[in-house]
Design a protein around this motif. Structure first.
Motif, short mmCIF file in Angstrom:
data_model
loop_
_atom_site.label_atom_id
_atom_site.label_comp_id
_atom_site.label_asym_id
_atom_site.label_seq_id
_atom_site.Cartn_x
_atom_site.Cartn_y
_atom_site.Cartn_z
N LEU A 156 53.31 -3.02 -51.21
CA LEU A 156 52.78 -4.15 -51.99
C LEU A 156 51.97 -3.68 -53.19
O LEU A 156 51.50 -4.49 -53.98
CB LEU A 156 51.92 -5.03 -51.08
CG LEU A 156 52.64 -5.65 -49.88
CD1 LEU A 156 51.65 -6.42 -49.02
CD2 LEU A 156 53.78 -6.55 -50.33
N ASN A 157 51.77 -2.36 -53.29
CA ASN A 157 51.11 -1.75 -54.42
C ASN A 157 49.68 -2.24 -54.64
O ASN A 157 49.28 -2.56 -55.75
CB ASN A 157 51.94 -1.96 -55.70
CG ASN A 157 51.50 -1.01 -56.81
OD1 ASN A 157 51.06 0.10 -56.54
ND2 ASN A 157 51.62 -1.46 -58.05
N TYR A 158 48.91 -2.35 -53.55
CA TYR A 158 47.48 -2.64 -53.71
C TYR A 158 46.69 -2.07 -52.55
O TYR A 158 47.24 -1.77 -51.50
CB TYR A 158 47.21 -4.15 -53.85
CG TYR A 158 47.63 -5.01 -52.68
CD1 TYR A 158 48.67 -5.92 -52.82
CD2 TYR A 158 46.97 -4.94 -51.45
CE1 TYR A 158 49.05 -6.73 -51.76
CE2 TYR A 158 47.36 -5.75 -50.39
CZ TYR A 158 48.40 -6.63 -50.55
OH TYR A 158 48.78 -7.42 -49.50
N LYS A 159 45.41 -1.93 -52.79
CA LYS A 159 44.49 -1.47 -51.75
C LYS A 159 44.13 -2.66 -50.87
O LYS A 159 43.79 -3.73 -51.36
CB LYS A 159 43.26 -0.82 -52.37
CG LYS A 159 43.59 0.48 -53.10
CD LYS A 159 42.36 1.06 -53.77
CE LYS A 159 42.71 2.41 -54.41
NZ LYS A 159 43.75 2.26 -55.45
N PHE A 160 44.17 -2.44 -49.57
CA PHE A 160 44.01 -3.51 -48.60
C PHE A 160 42.58 -3.61 -48.10
O PHE A 160 42.00 -4.69 -48.02
CB PHE A 160 44.96 -3.24 -47.44
CG PHE A 160 45.06 -4.34 -46.44
CD1 PHE A 160 45.80 -5.48 -46.71
CD2 PHE A 160 44.43 -4.24 -45.21
CE1 PHE A 160 45.90 -6.50 -45.77
CE2 PHE A 160 44.52 -5.25 -44.27
CZ PHE A 160 45.27 -6.38 -44.56
N TYR A 161 41.97 -2.48 -47.75
CA TYR A 161 40.58 -2.50 -47.29
C TYR A 161 39.93 -1.14 -47.53
O TYR A 161 40.60 -0.13 -47.71
CB TYR A 161 40.48 -2.87 -45.80
CG TYR A 161 41.24 -1.99 -44.84
CD1 TYR A 161 40.81 -0.70 -44.51
CD2 TYR A 161 42.40 -2.45 -44.22
CE1 TYR A 161 41.51 0.09 -43.61
CE2 TYR A 161 43.11 -1.67 -43.32
CZ TYR A 161 42.66 -0.40 -43.02
OH TYR A 161 43.34 0.39 -42.13
N ALA A 162 38.60 -1.17 -47.54
CA ALA A 162 37.80 0.05 -47.53
C ALA A 162 37.31 0.25 -46.11
O ALA A 162 37.19 -0.71 -45.34
CB ALA A 162 36.62 -0.07 -48.49
N ALA A 163 37.01 1.49 -45.74
CA ALA A 163 36.58 1.78 -44.37
C ALA A 163 35.53 2.88 -44.37
O ALA A 163 35.51 3.73 -45.27
CB ALA A 163 37.78 2.19 -43.52
N ALA A 164 34.68 2.83 -43.36
CA ALA A 164 33.65 3.86 -43.19
C ALA A 164 33.56 4.20 -41.71
O ALA A 164 33.64 3.32 -40.85
CB ALA A 164 32.30 3.36 -43.71
N PHE A 165 33.38 5.49 -41.44
CA PHE A 165 33.29 5.96 -40.06
C PHE A 165 31.87 6.41 -39.76
O PHE A 165 31.28 7.20 -40.51
CB PHE A 165 34.26 7.11 -39.83
CG PHE A 165 34.30 7.60 -38.40
CD1 PHE A 165 34.75 6.77 -37.39
CD2 PHE A 165 33.89 8.88 -38.08
CE1 PHE A 165 34.79 7.22 -36.06
CE2 PHE A 165 33.93 9.35 -36.76
CZ PHE A 165 34.38 8.50 -35.76
N TYR A 166 31.34 5.91 -38.62
CA TYR A 166 29.97 6.21 -38.19
C TYR A 166 30.02 6.87 -36.81
O TYR A 166 30.91 6.57 -36.00
CB TYR A 166 29.15 4.93 -38.08
CG TYR A 166 28.93 4.21 -39.39
CD1 TYR A 166 27.74 4.36 -40.11
CD2 TYR A 166 29.89 3.33 -39.90
CE1 TYR A 166 27.53 3.69 -41.30
CE2 TYR A 166 29.69 2.66 -41.09
CZ TYR A 166 28.51 2.85 -41.79
OH TYR A 166 28.29 2.17 -42.97
N MET A 167 29.04 7.74 -36.54
CA MET A 167 28.95 8.37 -35.23
C MET A 167 27.50 8.42 -34.77
O MET A 167 26.58 8.47 -35.58
CB MET A 167 29.48 9.81 -35.27
CG MET A 167 30.96 9.95 -35.45
SD MET A 167 31.57 11.65 -35.07
CE MET A 167 30.43 12.71 -35.94
N ASN A 168 27.35 8.45 -33.46
CA ASN A 168 26.06 8.81 -32.89
C ASN A 168 25.76 10.25 -33.31
O ASN A 168 26.58 11.14 -33.06
CB ASN A 168 26.14 8.70 -31.36
CG ASN A 168 24.80 8.90 -30.69
OD1 ASN A 168 24.02 9.76 -31.07
ND2 ASN A 168 24.54 8.13 -29.64
N PRO A 169 24.62 10.50 -33.96
CA PRO A 169 24.33 11.86 -34.44
C PRO A 169 24.35 12.93 -33.35
O PRO A 169 24.54 14.11 -33.63
CB PRO A 169 22.93 11.73 -35.05
CG PRO A 169 22.80 10.29 -35.40
CD PRO A 169 23.57 9.55 -34.34
#
Length: 213
Positions: free
Chosen positions: A46-59
């Motif tokens: 579809l030639n577009y960006k769908f979502y942004a994402a970020a990954f988090y962890m317990n330190p």
């Protein structure tokens, strides 16, 4: 480098300009999770960006990554054992997904979760089907507006929490998925071979390598 707004530090996902808080605090946990990396999902057909994402962890997970200390981001990205260790650690991991355009729940299901089916070896368990049905019903029965948030959180390897929020941090999970197969497949979609967001996996690998210098 982060941007400070009020008392919160945010980090930009560069391709979409979506801002993610450096520390994530969900209501189920008495402590904050640390931002490790960001990325985006592009729908090439579809030639577009769908979502942004970020990954988090317990330190605390980082304290147990000594065997990978000193490795480059490229080495970490190629090493499936590291991501397997992170997943199996009985400590919290969370993926925050932010649509960058208004989308239907059905489209979100197709793009976000459709890849799970391709990774199932034998989805014959009733537990797996119930888990997928629950996930499907929630996502397809809601409209996801630009800027809303979806949180996939693994408090332990066999359990997945689903949060939805129109704005800010949600007060409670809308569903708990009790299927080790489904929970693992969703993690593998992002951090296994052929991830749906190569930029996210690369960024997380770079973040881990930087921390473990």
């Amino acid at each position: 480098m982060g941007v400070i707004v009020g008392n919160t530090v945010y980090v930009d996902e560069p391709a979409t300009n979506v801002k993610f808080q450096k520390l994530l605090r969900l209501s189920e946990f008495p402590y904050s999770l640390l931002l490790i990396g960001t990325g985006f999902r592009e729908v090439f057909s579809l030639n577009y960006k769908f979502y942004a994402a970020a990954f988090y962890m317990n330190p605390l997970i980082l304290d147990n990554l000594e065997p990978w200390k000193g490795r480059s981001a490229a080495e970490i990205q190629r090493d499936s054992s590291l991501f397997g260790f992170i997943y199996q650690a009985p400590l919290e991991k969370s993926l925050k997904i932010v649509p960058v355009l208004d989308i239907s729940g059905e489209m979100c299901w197709d793009v976000l979760v459709g890849a799970v089916f391709r990774r199932f070896k034998s989805p014959t368990s009733s537990v797996d089907f119930i888990a997928l049905s629950t996930f499907h019903d929630i996502l397809t029965n809601c409209s996801l507006k630009k800027g809303c948030s979806i949180f996939l959180t693994w408090p332990q390897p066999s359990k997945l929490l689903l949060h939805l929020s129109a704005e800010g941090i949600p007060s409670a999970a809308v569903a708990t998925i009790q299927s080790e197969s489904v929970a693992h497949c969703l993690f593998d979609v992002f951090f296994g071979r052929g991830p749906v967001s190569p930029s996210l996996k690369a960024s997380v690998s770079k973040g881990i390598a930087s921390i473990l210098k």
